[in-house]
Scaffold this motif. Sequence first.
Motif, mmCIF file in Angstrom:
data_model
loop_
_atom_site.group_PDB
_atom_site.id
_atom_site.type_symbol
_atom_site.label_atom_id
_atom_site.label_comp_id
_atom_site.label_asym_id
_atom_site.label_seq_id
_atom_site.Cartn_x
_atom_site.Cartn_y
_atom_site.Cartn_z
ATOM 1 N N GLY A 105 0.840 -1.188 0.000
ATOM 2 C CA GLY A 105 0.000 0.000 0.000
ATOM 3 C C GLY A 105 0.875 1.237 0.000
ATOM 4 N N GLN A 155 -1.690 9.413 -5.272
ATOM 5 C CA GLN A 155 -2.830 8.488 -5.133
ATOM 6 C C GLN A 155 -2.606 7.448 -4.037
ATOM 7 N N ASP A 157 -3.156 5.114 -0.575
ATOM 8 C CA ASP A 157 -4.282 4.460 0.099
ATOM 9 C C ASP A 157 -4.554 5.152 1.430
ATOM 10 N N ASP A 187 -12.284 8.126 -0.292
ATOM 11 C CA ASP A 187 -11.342 7.356 -1.117
ATOM 12 C C ASP A 187 -10.049 7.055 -0.366
ATOM 13 N N ILE A 188 -9.896 7.633 0.804
ATOM 14 C CA ILE A 188 -8.595 7.525 1.474
ATOM 15 C C ILE A 188 -8.771 7.215 2.966
ATOM 16 N N MET A 225 -5.906 -1.961 5.108
ATOM 17 C CA MET A 225 -5.617 -2.434 3.750
ATOM 18 C C MET A 225 -6.316 -3.765 3.489
ATOM 19 N N LYS A 228 -9.854 -3.014 2.855
ATOM 20 C CA LYS A 228 -9.997 -2.405 1.528
ATOM 21 C C LYS A 228 -10.037 -3.490 0.454
ATOM 22 N N HIS A 229 -9.257 -4.540 0.678
ATOM 23 C CA HIS A 229 -9.212 -5.611 -0.317
ATOM 24 C C HIS A 229 -10.121 -6.775 0.057
#
Length: 234
Positions: A105, A155, A157, A187-188, A225, A228-229
């Motif tokens: 990330g 950009q 994470d 988005d973050i 993370m 997120k995934h």
Amino acid sequence: MSDDTEDDLDLRSLDDDELAEQIGDDLYDGLKDEVVEGVEILLERGWDPNRILNEALMPGMDVVGDDFRDGILFVPEVLLAANAMKAAMEVLRPLLVETGAPKIGKMVIGTVKGDIHDIGKNLVAMMMEGAGFEVVNLGINVDADQFLAAIDEHQPDILGMSALLTTTMPYMKTVIEALDEKGIRDDIIVLVGGAPLNADFAQAIGADAYCKDAAVAVETAREFMKRKHNQPVS
Ligand code: B1M
């Protein structure tokens, strides 16, 4: 804490506990070379870098902070101690950041506007790198526009913000509001840290989490993370 009789002290003659304590004393006295030598000896003796941070360097820095607060130490002495701390961190850096793991990330991190404390933030950056994150370190005194520009460019994470002053911690909210206004807040992942903060403050300003130290920052970043995934959080 200075003691002239300690000028010729052979650090190698000390046992581990004495040496850890001596490193704290030398840090307090801003004796960069001695601090570095002490850290190197503990590494040779098989100490883990985190143990050196937690049992030798941080206790010394805490005494610096207390005596600074109480008017016993002043900015010049604290700067010397900070320089010694930074030199020690440079010795530990390769060990903290060494990783063969693929990047998991990306994080943009900075100390917020009005605040020039960077030791803790740099430690977080190092440990995040060590954990396999790509880190863009924006430095100190970072304003909302600079954070936004870096997010746009890199950009990431995760956005990490550090503040060590009660007067600068509210600026974190300004940055989060700027993310909101730009429509990119969701988005973050926003992680915040620094000695005067706590979890309630992080929640109140709309951050995703408060990280009390660098190890917690790494753990928290990893967990976010995974979420997120869509992986199960262990
Ligand atoms: Co300053 N200072 N300082 N200082 N300083 C403190 C913070 C203070 C608590 C000292 C005290 O009074 N006891 C006090 C703040 C009081 C308050 O607001 N409540 C203070 C003050 C008042 C000031 C000045 C205003 C003094 C003056 O000029 N009158 C001034 C402000 C300058 C400014 O920023 N505008 C000032 C200046 C300085 C120096 C320049 C002399 C120097 C900084 C040098 C540098 O950083 N390059 C300095 C220092 C060294 C300190 C203390 C002594 C040590 C800070 C430190 O490096 N700790 C500090 C007292 C203290 O904290 N005990 C103090 C070690 C570091 C590893 O820990 O930063 O907490 P820390 O980081 C930890 C966690 O907090 C967390 O992880 C890190 C690693 O485990 N973390 C994060 C931090 N950021 C994170 C970000 C994350 C996650 C976790 O993102 C995801």
